[in-house]
Design an enzyme around this catalytic site. Structure first.
Site, mmCIF file in Angstrom:
data_model
loop_
_atom_site.group_PDB
_atom_site.id
_atom_site.type_symbol
_atom_site.label_atom_id
_atom_site.label_comp_id
_atom_site.label_asym_id
_atom_site.label_seq_id
_atom_site.Cartn_x
_atom_site.Cartn_y
_atom_site.Cartn_z
ATOM 1 N N HIS A 123 14.717 39.668 -14.901
ATOM 2 C CA HIS A 123 15.301 39.343 -13.599
ATOM 3 C C HIS A 123 16.813 39.269 -13.739
ATOM 4 O O HIS A 123 17.325 38.764 -14.739
ATOM 5 C CB HIS A 123 14.750 37.994 -13.118
ATOM 6 C CG HIS A 123 15.515 37.404 -11.976
ATOM 7 N ND1 HIS A 123 15.583 38.017 -10.745
ATOM 8 C CD2 HIS A 123 16.262 36.273 -11.874
ATOM 9 C CE1 HIS A 123 16.335 37.275 -9.938
ATOM 10 N NE2 HIS A 123 16.760 36.217 -10.601
ATOM 11 N N HIS B 267 19.209 37.904 -3.317
ATOM 12 C CA HIS B 267 19.180 37.190 -4.595
ATOM 13 C C HIS B 267 19.306 38.157 -5.790
ATOM 14 O O HIS B 267 20.215 38.011 -6.597
ATOM 15 C CB HIS B 267 17.886 36.357 -4.694
ATOM 16 C CG HIS B 267 17.786 35.546 -5.955
ATOM 17 N ND1 HIS B 267 17.377 34.231 -5.990
ATOM 18 C CD2 HIS B 267 18.042 35.870 -7.248
ATOM 19 C CE1 HIS B 267 17.401 33.784 -7.233
ATOM 20 N NE2 HIS B 267 17.796 34.766 -8.018
ATOM 21 N N GLU C 87 17.409 61.541 -10.111
ATOM 22 C CA GLU C 87 16.449 61.049 -11.104
ATOM 23 C C GLU C 87 15.627 59.852 -10.627
ATOM 24 O O GLU C 87 14.653 59.472 -11.282
ATOM 25 C CB GLU C 87 17.160 60.713 -12.414
ATOM 26 C CG GLU C 87 18.078 59.523 -12.337
ATOM 27 C CD GLU C 87 18.433 58.970 -13.726
ATOM 28 O OE1 GLU C 87 19.255 58.058 -13.788
ATOM 29 O OE2 GLU C 87 17.884 59.447 -14.731
ATOM 30 N N HIS D 177 20.864 39.888 -11.214
ATOM 31 C CA HIS D 177 21.534 39.899 -9.914
ATOM 32 C C HIS D 177 22.513 41.069 -9.808
ATOM 33 O O HIS D 177 23.720 40.853 -9.702
ATOM 34 C CB HIS D 177 22.304 38.576 -9.729
ATOM 35 C CG HIS D 177 21.494 37.334 -9.898
ATOM 36 N ND1 HIS D 177 22.060 36.092 -10.187
ATOM 37 C CD2 HIS D 177 20.165 37.110 -9.806
ATOM 38 C CE1 HIS D 177 21.106 35.172 -10.265
ATOM 39 N NE2 HIS D 177 19.948 35.761 -10.049
ATOM 40 N N GLU E 225 12.461 30.219 -13.729
ATOM 41 C CA GLU E 225 11.609 31.238 -13.088
ATOM 42 C C GLU E 225 10.414 31.602 -13.980
ATOM 43 O O GLU E 225 9.856 32.693 -13.873
ATOM 44 C CB GLU E 225 12.431 32.501 -12.782
ATOM 45 C CG GLU E 225 13.671 32.291 -11.950
ATOM 46 C CD GLU E 225 13.400 31.849 -10.508
ATOM 47 O OE1 GLU E 225 12.214 31.733 -10.135
ATOM 48 O OE2 GLU E 225 14.367 31.605 -9.782
HETATM 49 O O1 2HA Z 1 17.931 31.510 -13.908
HETATM 50 O O2 2HA Z 1 18.583 33.758 -11.827
HETATM 51 O O3 2HA Z 1 16.697 32.984 -10.159
HETATM 52 C C1 2HA Z 1 18.823 31.702 -12.892
HETATM 53 C C2 2HA Z 1 18.260 32.603 -11.877
HETATM 54 C C3 2HA Z 1 17.291 32.030 -10.956
HETATM 55 ZN ZN ZN Z 2 18.135 34.771 -10.027
#
Ligand code: 2HA
Ligand code: ZN
Length: 270
Positions: free
Chosen positions: A139, A210, A169, A141, A116
């Protein structure tokens, strides 16, 4: 030259990756982080470091040419970063208008930066225009935010207002709200460009079904942003199926704006 494994930016990155893993946000190779380093930091730990490899990036980002980033590696597990930082992380300096990256340290097993990378670099470009102090793109999940994208309207204003209503908050921590992308193929320049476009108006961008992107001035602030949004999503997933008896009203949100000196995103409150 100082030992890079003792550099505050490196130890902080390792701690952050471990903490994100411990929160359950980064299963397997999920998630990625990029931290823009200051020239003085690079000089202190990597002065005269030879270029180990030159890697094509597949995009151009002239604004970042010459900038150096500490970035998690593609296919690497956050779980393992603390055990072998040099294999799981790398330091790259963008060159040729961002079209290539010189590896100065790390990716010792022949790896390279996250799949990414384009979403990260394009997001840095977008956020630096809004806030020159922005150094981090993150990033991951987180389960409740992800769950929410299956059951909640993906309209950005509606999504943001729901999160603000879940913890007092929230509006203080992310008055700019949360932008939302529909499901898109990850690892492409297209999702990178779409993420960067969304980053112009908010520091949090949800990737439906995602995960989430966050941006901020340092690792703590960016972690805290995602942590707060994820807590709100957790409350939402606990209550969404129950009759709602109370909420935080817009009038109360305005009190929070006054008390904490923040301004909610234009048009998001009555
Ligand atoms: O790198 O999270 O979006 C693994 C991820 C891809
Ligand atoms: Zn990801």
């Amino acid at each position: 030259m100082k030992d890079i494994l003792t550099a505050p930016f490196l130890t902080e990155m390792v701690r952050t990756a471990s903490n994100m893993y411990a929160h359950g946000w980064d299963e397997r190779n999920g998630g990625n982080i990029s931290l823009m380093l200051e020239d003085a930091e690079v000089e202190e730990y990597l002065a005269d470091a030879p270029v180990l490899r030159t890697l094509p990036t597949g995009f151009s980002a002239p604004e970042l040419s010459g900038k150096t980033f500490l970035v998690t590696g593609t296919g690497k597990y956050f779980k393992n970063v603390e055990h072998d930082p040099a294999a799981n992380l790398g330091i790259v300096r963008l060159k040729d208008g961002g079209q290539s990256a010189e590896l100065l340290w790390g990716y010792t097993d022949g790896g390279q930066f996250t799949s990414e990378f384009s979403a990260h670099m394009m997001s840095h470009v977008a956020r630096l225009k809004v806030d020159p102090m922005n150094r981090v793109v993150m990033h991951c999940h987180p389960g409740n935010l992800l769950a929410m994208t299956y059951v909640h309207d993906l309209d950005e204003k509606a999504f943001t207002r729901t999160l603000w209503q879940m913890c007092t908050e929230c509006i203080v921590v992310f008055p700019d709200g949360v932008n939302v992308l529909p499901w898109m193929l990850c690892g492409t320049n297209e999702i990178g460009e779409a993420t960067a476009e969304k980053m112009r108006t908010a520091r949090l961008v949800v990737w439906s079904q995602h995960g989430i992107y966050g941006a901020g001035k340092d690792l703590d602030e960016t972690f805290g942003l995602i942590e707060t949004a994820e807590k709100a999503a957790e409350i939402y997933m606990k209550i969404a199926h129950l009759p709602l008896k109370n909420t935080i009203t817009d009038a109360q949100m305005h009190l929070l704006e006054g008390r904490f000196g923040v301004k909610a995103r234009e048009g998001y409150l009555d």
